[in-house]
Design a protein around this motif. Sequence first.
Motif, PDB file in Angstrom:
ATOM      1  N   PHE A 104       0.826  -1.195   0.000  1.00 42.70           N
ATOM      2  CA  PHE A 104       0.000   0.000   0.000  1.00 42.70           C
ATOM      3  C   PHE A 104       0.868   1.256   0.000  1.00 42.70           C
ATOM      4  O   PHE A 104       1.524   1.567   0.998  1.00 42.70           O
ATOM      5  N   LYS A 105       0.862   1.947  -1.115  1.00 41.28           N
ATOM      6  CA  LYS A 105       1.600   3.206  -1.214  1.00 41.28           C
ATOM      7  C   LYS A 105       0.972   4.272  -0.326  1.00 41.28           C
ATOM      8  O   LYS A 105       1.681   5.109   0.247  1.00 41.28           O
ATOM      9  N   ALA A 106      -0.347   4.272  -0.230  1.00 43.10           N
ATOM     10  CA  ALA A 106      -1.056   5.197   0.650  1.00 43.10           C
ATOM     11  C   ALA A 106      -2.190   4.442   1.318  1.00 43.10           C
ATOM     12  O   ALA A 106      -2.789   3.549   0.709  1.00 43.10           O
ATOM     13  N   ARG A 107      -2.494   4.781   2.543  1.00 39.16           N
ATOM     14  CA  ARG A 107      -3.546   4.077   3.269  1.00 39.16           C
ATOM     15  C   ARG A 107      -4.188   5.001   4.290  1.00 39.16           C
ATOM     16  O   ARG A 107      -3.511   5.756   4.978  1.00 39.16           O
ATOM     17  N   GLU A 108      -5.470   4.925   4.359  1.00 40.60           N
ATOM     18  CA  GLU A 108      -6.250   5.666   5.345  1.00 40.60           C
ATOM     19  C   GLU A 108      -7.066   4.655   6.137  1.00 40.60           C
ATOM     20  O   GLU A 108      -7.774   3.822   5.573  1.00 40.60           O
ATOM     21  N   GLY A 109      -6.926   4.689   7.462  1.00 44.64           N
ATOM     22  CA  GLY A 109      -7.710   3.808   8.310  1.00 44.64           C
ATOM     23  C   GLY A 109      -7.148   2.409   8.479  1.00 44.64           C
ATOM     24  O   GLY A 109      -7.850   1.519   8.970  1.00 44.64           O
ATOM     25  N   LEU A 110      -5.894   2.210   8.104  1.00 47.39           N
ATOM     26  CA  LEU A 110      -5.282   0.885   8.220  1.00 47.39           C
ATOM     27  C   LEU A 110      -3.811   1.056   8.581  1.00 47.39           C
ATOM     28  O   LEU A 110      -3.133   1.912   8.010  1.00 47.39           O
ATOM     29  N   ASP A 111      -3.321   0.230   9.520  1.00 51.12           N
ATOM     30  CA  ASP A 111      -1.913   0.301   9.900  1.00 51.12           C
ATOM     31  C   ASP A 111      -1.035  -0.582   9.019  1.00 51.12           C
ATOM     32  O   ASP A 111       0.129  -0.271   8.802  1.00 51.12           O
ATOM     33  N   ALA A 112      -1.560  -1.681   8.520  1.00 44.94           N
ATOM     34  CA  ALA A 112      -0.754  -2.600   7.724  1.00 44.94           C
ATOM     35  C   ALA A 112      -0.317  -1.955   6.416  1.00 44.94           C
ATOM     36  O   ALA A 112      -1.043  -1.179   5.829  1.00 44.94           O
ATOM     37  N   ASP A 113       0.884  -2.283   5.966  1.00 45.01           N
ATOM     38  CA  ASP A 113       1.352  -1.718   4.701  1.00 45.01           C
ATOM     39  C   ASP A 113       1.421  -2.750   3.582  1.00 45.01           C
ATOM     40  O   ASP A 113       1.805  -2.422   2.462  1.00 45.01           O
ATOM     41  N   ARG A 114       1.025  -3.983   3.863  1.00 46.51           N
ATOM     42  CA  ARG A 114       1.003  -5.012   2.820  1.00 46.51           C
ATOM     43  C   ARG A 114       0.226  -6.232   3.283  1.00 46.51           C
ATOM     44  O   ARG A 114      -0.043  -6.406   4.469  1.00 46.51           O
ATOM     45  N   THR A 115      -0.122  -7.102   2.328  1.00 44.28           N
ATOM     46  CA  THR A 115      -0.669  -8.427   2.650  1.00 44.28           C
ATOM     47  C   THR A 115      -0.111  -9.420   1.643  1.00 44.28           C
ATOM     48  O   THR A 115       0.416  -9.040   0.599  1.00 44.28           O
ATOM     49  N   GLY A 116      -0.261 -10.691   1.944  1.00 45.96           N
ATOM     50  CA  GLY A 116       0.022 -11.702   0.949  1.00 45.96           C
ATOM     51  C   GLY A 116      -0.978 -11.588  -0.195  1.00 45.96           C
ATOM     52  O   GLY A 116      -2.116 -11.143  -0.003  1.00 45.96           O
ATOM     53  N   ARG A 117      -0.564 -11.974  -1.385  1.00 44.24           N
ATOM     54  CA  ARG A 117      -1.451 -11.856  -2.543  1.00 44.24           C
ATOM     55  C   ARG A 117      -2.618 -12.836  -2.458  1.00 44.24           C
ATOM     56  O   ARG A 117      -3.686 -12.597  -3.038  1.00 44.24           O
ATOM     57  N   ASP A 118      -2.429 -13.924  -1.725  1.00 46.88           N
ATOM     58  CA  ASP A 118      -3.502 -14.916  -1.642  1.00 46.88           C
ATOM     59  C   ASP A 118      -4.747 -14.379  -0.949  1.00 46.88           C
ATOM     60  O   ASP A 118      -5.856 -14.838  -1.211  1.00 46.88           O
ATOM     61  N   VAL A 119      -4.600 -13.388  -0.069  1.00 47.89           N
ATOM     62  CA  VAL A 119      -5.762 -12.817   0.614  1.00 47.89           C
ATOM     63  C   VAL A 119      -6.207 -11.494  -0.005  1.00 47.89           C
ATOM     64  O   VAL A 119      -7.126 -10.845   0.490  1.00 47.89           O
ATOM     65  N   SER A 120      -5.569 -11.108  -1.096  1.00 49.75           N
ATOM     66  CA  SER A 120      -5.795  -9.789  -1.690  1.00 49.75           C
ATOM     67  C   SER A 120      -7.090  -9.714  -2.492  1.00 49.75           C
ATOM     68  O   SER A 120      -7.298 -10.488  -3.429  1.00 49.75           O
ATOM     69  N   PHE A 121      -7.940  -8.756  -2.166  1.00 53.68           N
ATOM     70  CA  PHE A 121      -9.094  -8.422  -2.996  1.00 53.68           C
ATOM     71  C   PHE A 121      -8.613  -7.652  -4.228  1.00 53.68           C
ATOM     72  O   PHE A 121      -9.148  -7.811  -5.316  1.00 53.68           O
ATOM     73  N   CYS A 122      -7.605  -6.799  -4.036  1.00 51.26           N
ATOM     74  CA  CYS A 122      -7.123  -5.938  -5.121  1.00 51.26           C
ATOM     75  C   CYS A 122      -6.564  -6.738  -6.299  1.00 51.26           C
ATOM     76  O   CYS A 122      -6.577  -6.262  -7.435  1.00 51.26           O
ATOM     77  N   SER A 123      -6.091  -7.942  -6.033  1.00 52.59           N
ATOM     78  CA  SER A 123      -5.552  -8.768  -7.108  1.00 52.59           C
ATOM     79  C   SER A 123      -6.597  -9.027  -8.188  1.00 52.59           C
ATOM     80  O   SER A 123      -6.282  -9.108  -9.378  1.00 52.59           O
ATOM     81  N   TYR A 124      -7.864  -9.138  -7.776  1.00 46.61           N
ATOM     82  CA  TYR A 124      -8.946  -9.359  -8.741  1.00 46.61           C
ATOM     83  C   TYR A 124      -9.139  -8.146  -9.646  1.00 46.61           C
ATOM     84  O   TYR A 124      -9.516  -8.275 -10.809  1.00 46.61           O
ATOM     85  N   ALA A 125      -8.893  -6.959  -9.111  1.00 47.51           N
ATOM     86  CA  ALA A 125      -9.058  -5.743  -9.908  1.00 47.51           C
ATOM     87  C   ALA A 125      -8.028  -5.642 -11.026  1.00 47.51           C
ATOM     88  O   ALA A 125      -8.241  -4.922 -12.002  1.00 47.51           O
ATOM     89  N   THR A 126      -6.910  -6.376 -10.904  1.00 44.18           N
ATOM     90  CA  THR A 126      -5.853  -6.308 -11.919  1.00 44.18           C
ATOM     91  C   THR A 126      -6.025  -7.335 -13.039  1.00 44.18           C
ATOM     92  O   THR A 126      -5.274  -7.305 -14.015  1.00 44.18           O
ATOM     93  N   LEU A 127      -7.002  -8.233 -12.910  1.00 47.86           N
ATOM     94  CA  LEU A 127      -7.191  -9.258 -13.934  1.00 47.86           C
ATOM     95  C   LEU A 127      -7.789  -8.656 -15.205  1.00 47.86           C
ATOM     96  O   LEU A 127      -8.659  -7.784 -15.145  1.00 47.86           O
ATOM     97  N   LYS A 128      -7.343  -9.135 -16.346  1.00 48.06           N
ATOM     98  CA  LYS A 128      -7.844  -8.609 -17.624  1.00 48.06           C
ATOM     99  C   LYS A 128      -9.341  -8.860 -17.781  1.00 48.06           C
ATOM    100  O   LYS A 128     -10.049  -8.057 -18.399  1.00 48.06           O
ATOM    101  N   GLU A 129      -9.838  -9.962 -17.235  1.00 40.80           N
ATOM    102  CA  GLU A 129     -11.261 -10.286 -17.396  1.00 40.80           C
ATOM    103  C   GLU A 129     -12.155  -9.403 -16.521  1.00 40.80           C
ATOM    104  O   GLU A 129     -13.360  -9.328 -16.745  1.00 40.80           O
ATOM    105  N   THR A 130     -11.574  -8.719 -15.540  1.00 38.40           N
ATOM    106  CA  THR A 130     -12.349  -7.813 -14.699  1.00 38.40           C
ATOM    107  C   THR A 130     -12.611  -6.518 -15.449  1.00 38.40           C
ATOM    108  O   THR A 130     -11.680  -5.815 -15.835  1.00 38.40           O
TER     109      THR A 130
END
Length: 218
Positions: A104-130
């Motif tokens: 996370f380059k910028a974050r509001e309301g969260l202390d964590a700065d990263r997660t594993g990709r396996d739990v990532s919701f954002c990974s779905y936003a990067t798929l070509k089919e999305t």
Amino acid sequence: LCAGKTSIDPKDEHKGRRPSHTCIGGSPEPAFHSFDTDPHRDGFVPGKWAADDDDVSRVNSLRRLGIMMTTSEPAFDRMTKIASELFKVPICLVSFVAEDFQWFKAREGLDADRTGRDVSFCSYATLKETQGVFAVENAHLDLRFKDNPLVTGPPHIAFYAGAPIYHPDVPHKIGSFCIIDNKPRSITDHEKYLLSLFAAQITHELLTRATMNALAEP
């Protein structure tokens, strides 16, 4: 999610020191897996994620921007603060999806700065089919996410919506500008449009940043 402190056409590593970080949920560095179909389709599977066949090229294009693991910058931080107020959500993130984690380059309301990709919701936003904004209005009712540790535990994601952030020079989705709530909610077409404008502004900032860095080189 992982934590620390907290172009207007959506289509169309500044060298900084690596900040300290903490991470919650999932594996911080799961082994890379690429799938033609969603491995979470029938339920959450730790250590796995869906990826396009050109994911290596996508990640390489992200790395070449020099944005990963850089320190906070007001231009990015302001947008997460504004969006959090505008959409009335507790969490807003600028997330970049790398090989096996999201940062996370910028974050509001969260202390964590990263997660594993396996739990990532954002990974779905990067798929070509999305197409357009990727939204989950009630994660507790979605087989892909209801057993995700970011849903069952902190930050207790119930609602997610993320607009893809495009690379400024090549047609890759490198991340997501996303909003998160801990209770289910709906999202309108107009709200999706506004979210896409924020993501497009991030692309513009990345282009401006790359241009300034290039001009500063001897």
